[in-house]
Write an enzyme that holds these catalytic residues in place. Structure first.
Site, PDB file in Angstrom:
ATOM      1  N   HIS A 256       0.637  -1.346   0.026  1.00 18.97           N
ATOM      2  CA  HIS A 256       0.375   0.090   0.305  1.00 18.97           C
ATOM      3  C   HIS A 256       0.776   0.688  -0.241  1.00 18.97           C
ATOM      4  CE1 HIS A 256      -3.307   2.528   1.205  1.00 18.97           C
ATOM      5  NE2 HIS A 256      -2.846   2.993   1.860  1.00 18.97           N
ATOM      6  N   GLU A 257       1.622   1.496   1.054  1.00 16.73           N
ATOM      7  CA  GLU A 257       2.575   2.586   1.059  1.00 16.73           C
ATOM      8  C   GLU A 257       3.443   2.075  -0.589  1.00 16.73           C
ATOM      9  OE1 GLU A 257       1.845   4.757   3.517  1.00 16.73           O
ATOM     10  OE2 GLU A 257       0.129   3.625   4.651  1.00 16.73           O
ATOM     11  N   HIS A 260       1.444   4.917  -2.683  1.00 17.20           N
ATOM     12  CA  HIS A 260       2.285   5.936  -2.004  1.00 17.20           C
ATOM     13  C   HIS A 260       3.044   5.992  -3.041  1.00 17.20           C
ATOM     14  CE1 HIS A 260      -2.154   7.273  -0.481  1.00 17.20           C
ATOM     15  NE2 HIS A 260      -1.318   5.910  -0.377  1.00 17.20           N
ATOM     16  N   GLU A 286      -4.588   8.114  -2.915  1.00 17.62           N
ATOM     17  CA  GLU A 286      -5.322   6.486  -3.118  1.00 17.62           C
ATOM     18  C   GLU A 286      -5.302   5.168  -3.777  1.00 17.62           C
ATOM     19  OE1 GLU A 286      -5.418   6.566   0.467  1.00 17.62           O
ATOM     20  OE2 GLU A 286      -6.411   4.451   0.891  1.00 17.62           O
TER      21      GLU A 286
END
Lengths: 491, 491
Positions: A256-257, A260, A286
């Protein structure tokens, strides 16, 4: 120096200082000695004061006025749009109000944490009322007679309105709730057995980060209590966490990170340290973290490869084969907490918060009625009641620190991820065979070229529309979730 | 707000921003991803621009003028003295010259590194000439008709002059050179045998840091290529390094940096984030690092305790007993490099640089003659010739980055440490029995109360004079070194 060059030199220095302030935040969560907190508060406040002074600098207004009507190319025009927005925003809010909000929310966070600890919403309610009153005042200053909630939204998602989101989310909610109910009645997939060495998790998590294209020469991976990504351009750092019972928490936090961080790392270097040189909105940001984590990272193809990696790293952990592993990764479980929610339920958590905070801001809901409203809505959507405020209305820090208009960007990001996934699949027919080898380069390359590289060049909705070839819609996300979970649960 | 409060509020914010800039430097040496360097350069430059603008702010001059002649208590008067000095200094140097120095020295550092790599002084000479010309111009702006080198010194050691240092160092040099020659003819102590696990070194180094009173709740220990201490007040971080063949490098780097860090940590909290809240000069700072490292850390008593710690950690390493270990720790070896020099030879390295850089600034020495002057002087003081420029005139980064007037503060720190050690010994008759148990609390407590806690309250020389009860002198250092090394070498 002409007005454009002067304005850009000023903006560039502001961006550099904003990077410094951001890195202070990273340091605070990863490296800072415990006892340094009071001093750090003053350091952060001093940086904020410097940044605010630069944003409201009267020369910025002069340069912008001088450039009014000038014929500029698209990137230059976009730079001006961002600078003007930031200058206008900072200038609209009276300094005294901004200072009061900073002071009140800084204390409110502590009050919220205490109230959550003692599971007592009434201990937080008066503080929340004060925060809402102040944020409403700020929203009115920003809205200039327009909709207050829309003005708040524009801090995180310029160009989007509450009404648009309401329509989008309204179409999602009944379908997700029905799907969630059907899954709840079906046979649950298996769970992981055993404990998972934390150093080995970190080693594999770094391999995963690289597999998703995270550039370690311009970043680093550390641990933090709440994983986050930080920084733009040439220095974009991520954090993750480990739990010996739950390696998925580590791996999917990392992926997830990385979503980003890859966005920030892959913006055209032409825009480095300029207003175009960072992710364009929270929703688009997101969309990247979610498509990395879910549509790619939790796909049948990629989890097949991950299963092998985990067996090599940890030996047997009670899952027989790739299909069972895929179901295990995507297991839907009851739970109260948004941040722990699976892909299917996550948006129901967000939609609840969006409706409640919008009603609070419109004065259609009073803080005194908030806990009951939360609990009613939760039971209606999830099928079981909230057991205590720390699992309900007190679970998130956002409102205590004045973040109103932020929650919906999580679901908007999922909606955007759905759009991008649909378009990416049709552009990359071989995708699954690549992902099955742990090769995400085609997928991440497509996202880089169609979304990430543009940085702030296009408005948020336009980035997605250009990548999709059509206006954004919740339909692809819904179709994807239905297909995925009816498949896994044999519905 | 009255002028004093306004001035202090401004100064406090400046100090907070200076802490942020300093922490960027720490990050760069410990955490920064390799590829972030170009962006970091812009971030640092932006912070420097902010700090410079605050220092030359016309309001500072107004507030100072308004407070002229006001009756203030000693700390308030000292705050004003520091603020005035910083404002005057920053205002005297034309912005264009400061920018030119920043640009030239930034490139010069690379040129120096290349020249050192290829052992070719002539490749660095033209750049050094340019740096010297610019620094001389800056010195003239600062000196206002006075001595240029003294003006440079005042950046690092306010109140000290080249003439004073010349007298002090002139008394040291022949005695040190003679002692060094006598030791060279005597039988050398034993050396360590074996290799020393680097993780175990780090564990013991943290224990040593705590033994010297380093406060880990307001600091942390990391590794860096060149150890340093960073930060003031509540966030003071140190670095060290490990080499499997040489654990002393790790341990004594740590103790040295703890000396610097303890100074910053132990300044009265009343001065937090004010101009008084940091070490008062480079010389006084170095007196703390040196007395921790040498007079305490390399004492017979303390090394007795360290011997036991090292045996517990590493087992046998070829040293039979405490006396042999003490001699081993304090072994004097031939060597060209200042940063690797032992306590006896270190000042000879510094005195050489002081005389040469002072002659360069006074135009009594030309860059074309510098290498020969260095080599002649080295052979005269050490008894053997320099073999190559990287072991001679090219070994230190300082001149390439414009640090003139900085070198002598190293030896001034040693002289001050000698004064403090003499006074501390007479105040603490039980010191050796405490150190023999690894208990430095009496020694570090004495330094805290008599030096560190004052921060910037007194002028550098005054701090030492008050602690010693007499004006500073090189005599105690010389007496200490003679006694120590004639003892170890049986002279």
């Amino acid at each position: 120096m002409n007005a454009f060059d002067a304005l850009m030199a000023h903006a560039r220095e502001t961006q550099a200082l904003a990077q410094v302030a951001g890195r202070l935040g990273w340091d605070q969560e990863t490296m800072m000695p415990r006892g340094a907190a009071p001093q750090r508060g003053e350091e952060m406040a001093a940086m904020e004061a410097v940044l605010h002074a630069r944003r409201v600098d009267a020369r910025v207004a002069d340069w912008l006025a001088e450039l009014e009507g000038t014929d500029l190319d698209a990137p230059a025009a976009a730079q001006l749009r961002h600078i003007r927005r930031s200058h206008t925003r900072a200038s609209k809010v009276p300094a005294a109000l901004a200072a009061r909000i900073a002071r009140v929310t800084s204390q409110a966070q502590g009050t919220w944490a205490d109230a959550r600890g003692s599971d007592d919403f009434s201990a937080f309610a008066p503080t929340l009322e004060e925060v809402i009153a102040l944020k409403r005042e700020e929203g009115q200053a920003l809205a200039n007679g327009g909709d207050v909630y829309d003005a708040m939204l524009s801090d995180y998602e310029p160009g989007t309105t509450g009404a648009e989101l309401e329509a989008m989310f309204g179409a999602l909610r009944p379908e997700l709730s029905a799907l969630r109910a059907a899954v709840r009645d079906a046979k649950a997939p298996p769970t992981l057995k055993g404990t998972f060495d934390e150093a080995a998790q970190m080693k594999l998590t770094r391999k995963l980060a690289r597999a998703f294209g995270y550039d370690m020469t311009h970043g680093r991976v550390d641990k933090a209590v709440h994983p986050f990504s930080s920084g733009s351009g040439l220095d974009v750092r991520i954090t993750t966490r480990t739990n010996p019972d739950d390696p998925f928490n580590c791996f999917y936090s990392t992926i997830h990170e990385v979503g980003h961080a890859a966005y920030e790392q892959n913006i055209s270097r032409d825009y480095l340290l300029t207003p175009l040189g960072e992710g364009v909105s929270m929703g688009v940001h997101e969309s990247q973290s979610r498509i990395y984590e879910n549509q790619i990272g939790r796909s049948r193809a990629f989890t097949g490869w991950l299963f092998g990696q985990m067996k090599d790293t940890f030996g047997d952990f009670g899952i027989a084969d790739e299909d069972s592993f895929y179901a295990c990764v995507n297991r839907v479980s009851d739970g109260y907490i948004r941040t722990e929610a699976d892909e299917l339920q996550y948006n129901l958590h967000v939609l609840l918060r969006f409706d409640l905070e919008r009603a609070l801001m419109a004065d259609d809901l009073q803080v005194a009625d908030l806990e009951a409203a939360w609990n009613d809505r939760f039971e209606a959507d999830f099928g079981y009641p909230v057991d205590k405020p720390s699992n309900g209305v007190l679970q998130d820090v956002h409102w205590s620190v004045g973040l109103f208009g932020y929650f919906p960007t999580y679901s908007l990001g999922n909606v955007y991820a759905g759009c991008l996934h649909e378009a990416m699949r049709s552009a990359l027919p071989e995708l699954d065979s690549q992902l099955a080898r742990g090769d995400t380069s085609a997928a991440t390359g497509w996202l880089r070229d169609n979304v990430q590289s543009h940085g702030g060049l296009y408005e948020p909705r336009e980035v997605i529309a250009r990548a999709r070839g059509a206006e954004p819609s919740e339909a692809p996300l819904l179709a994807y979730l239905k297909e995925k979970f009816t498949g896994i649960y044999g519905l």
